[in-house]
Design a protein around this motif. Structure first.
Motif, PDB file in Angstrom:
ATOM      1  N   ALA A  14      16.014  -9.958 -19.747  1.00 33.67           N
ATOM      2  CA  ALA A  14      15.357 -10.054 -18.242  1.00 33.67           C
ATOM      3  C   ALA A  14      13.888 -10.206 -18.543  1.00 33.67           C
ATOM      4  O   ALA A  14      13.203  -9.625 -19.223  1.00 33.67           O
ATOM      5  N   GLY A  15      13.206 -11.124 -17.833  1.00 37.98           N
ATOM      6  CA  GLY A  15      11.796 -11.460 -17.626  1.00 37.98           C
ATOM      7  C   GLY A  15      11.452 -12.571 -18.810  1.00 37.98           C
ATOM      8  O   GLY A  15      10.368 -13.123 -18.501  1.00 37.98           O
ATOM      9  N   GLY A  16      12.387 -13.065 -19.392  1.00 34.67           N
ATOM     10  CA  GLY A  16      12.480 -14.068 -20.398  1.00 34.67           C
ATOM     11  C   GLY A  16      12.431 -15.418 -19.945  1.00 34.67           C
ATOM     12  O   GLY A  16      12.766 -15.500 -18.638  1.00 34.67           O
ATOM     13  N   SER A  17      12.371 -16.379 -20.516  1.00 38.73           N
ATOM     14  CA  SER A  17      12.555 -17.860 -20.243  1.00 38.73           C
ATOM     15  C   SER A  17      13.453 -18.614 -20.934  1.00 38.73           C
ATOM     16  O   SER A  17      13.919 -18.419 -22.045  1.00 38.73           O
ATOM     17  N   LEU A  18      13.956 -19.653 -20.348  1.00 36.31           N
ATOM     18  CA  LEU A  18      14.847 -20.600 -20.943  1.00 36.31           C
ATOM     19  C   LEU A  18      14.729 -21.897 -20.324  1.00 36.31           C
ATOM     20  O   LEU A  18      14.372 -22.005 -19.199  1.00 36.31           O
ATOM     21  N   ARG A  19      14.864 -23.026 -21.098  1.00 37.79           N
ATOM     22  CA  ARG A  19      14.960 -24.322 -20.694  1.00 37.79           C
ATOM     23  C   ARG A  19      16.265 -24.977 -20.749  1.00 37.79           C
ATOM     24  O   ARG A  19      16.609 -25.017 -22.002  1.00 37.79           O
ATOM     25  N   LEU A  20      16.846 -25.598 -19.689  1.00 37.98           N
ATOM     26  CA  LEU A  20      18.214 -26.131 -19.764  1.00 37.98           C
ATOM     27  C   LEU A  20      17.743 -27.624 -19.897  1.00 37.98           C
ATOM     28  O   LEU A  20      17.066 -27.979 -19.178  1.00 37.98           O
ATOM     29  N   SER A  21      18.545 -28.423 -20.413  1.00 39.44           N
ATOM     30  CA  SER A  21      18.422 -29.813 -20.568  1.00 39.44           C
ATOM     31  C   SER A  21      19.744 -30.450 -19.997  1.00 39.44           C
ATOM     32  O   SER A  21      20.759 -29.954 -20.445  1.00 39.44           O
ATOM     33  N   CYS A  22      19.726 -31.546 -19.483  1.00 40.72           N
ATOM     34  CA  CYS A  22      20.875 -32.278 -19.075  1.00 40.72           C
ATOM     35  C   CYS A  22      20.671 -33.893 -19.584  1.00 40.72           C
ATOM     36  O   CYS A  22      19.813 -34.415 -18.716  1.00 40.72           O
ATOM     37  N   SER A  85      11.029 -15.870 -15.774  1.00 38.68           N
ATOM     38  CA  SER A  85      11.180 -14.620 -15.224  1.00 38.68           C
ATOM     39  C   SER A  85      12.648 -14.411 -14.781  1.00 38.68           C
ATOM     40  O   SER A  85      13.107 -13.902 -13.617  1.00 38.68           O
ATOM     41  N   LEU A  86      13.270 -14.706 -15.845  1.00 34.31           N
ATOM     42  CA  LEU A  86      14.823 -14.419 -15.575  1.00 34.31           C
ATOM     43  C   LEU A  86      15.307 -13.201 -15.137  1.00 34.31           C
ATOM     44  O   LEU A  86      14.868 -11.945 -15.799  1.00 34.31           O
ATOM     45  N   LYS A  87      16.179 -12.924 -14.149  1.00 34.08           N
ATOM     46  CA  LYS A  87      16.940 -11.897 -13.848  1.00 34.08           C
ATOM     47  C   LYS A  87      18.486 -11.768 -14.305  1.00 34.08           C
ATOM     48  O   LYS A  87      19.014 -12.788 -14.363  1.00 34.08           O
ATOM     49  N   PRO A  88      18.812 -10.685 -14.500  1.00 30.55           N
ATOM     50  CA  PRO A  88      20.416 -10.469 -14.644  1.00 30.55           C
ATOM     51  C   PRO A  88      21.163 -11.183 -13.659  1.00 30.55           C
ATOM     52  O   PRO A  88      22.317 -11.763 -14.071  1.00 30.55           O
ATOM     53  N   GLU A  89      20.820 -11.281 -12.467  1.00 31.42           N
ATOM     54  CA  GLU A  89      21.603 -11.875 -11.341  1.00 31.42           C
ATOM     55  C   GLU A  89      21.613 -13.215 -11.365  1.00 31.42           C
ATOM     56  O   GLU A  89      22.415 -14.125 -10.982  1.00 31.42           O
ATOM     57  N   ASP A  90      20.815 -13.958 -12.580  1.00 34.95           N
ATOM     58  CA  ASP A  90      20.811 -15.478 -12.744  1.00 34.95           C
ATOM     59  C   ASP A  90      21.765 -15.783 -13.746  1.00 34.95           C
ATOM     60  O   ASP A  90      22.164 -16.998 -14.026  1.00 34.95           O
TER      61      ASP A  90
END
Length: 122
Positions: A14-22, A85-90
């Motif tokens: 939580a609070g971290g970042s991630l980048r998705l690609s398509c 700012s990722l949250k568990p609900e993400d």
């Protein structure tokens, strides 16, 4: 036909970042509005973000506004979702989608990727 393949999912605190690609293959990628949707366990698929053909207009669900950023690179046939700012609900399976017109309704999308799982731990 357009084929979409998502990547970049994984486990993050939580609070971290991630980048998705398509990555997209097929014809006329730049002619499509690209979007990201997500589906959490036991819930319906919901709209996350979208970006128009030129990339000049973006749209976000209220739940992610200010935290997520969608972008596209038509030369690379790729759309991105930067998640901060990722949250568990993400936590959800995130799907890339394409349509000729902007819509927040999953039923309106013409093409879908198979999804990539994002898990946000507390």
């Amino acid at each position: 036909q357009v084929q979409l393949v998502e990547s970049g999912g994984g486990l993050v605190q939580a609070g971290g970042s991630l980048r998705l690609s398509c990555g997209a293959s097929g014809r006329a990628f730049s002619s499509y509005v690209m979007g990201w949707f997500r589906q959490a366990p036991g819930k319906e698929r919901e709209f996350v973000a979208a970006i128009t053909w030129s990339g000049s207009s973006t749209y976000y669900a209220d739940s992610v506004k200010g935290r997520f950023t969608i972008s596209r690179d038509n030369a690379k046939n790729t759309v991105y979702l930067q998640m901060n700012s990722l949250k568990p609900e993400d936590t959800a399976v995130y799907y890339c989608a394409a349509n000729k017109f902007y819509s927040r309704r999953p039923s309106s999308m013409d093409y879908w990727g198979k999804g990539t799982l994002v898990t946000v731990s507390s």
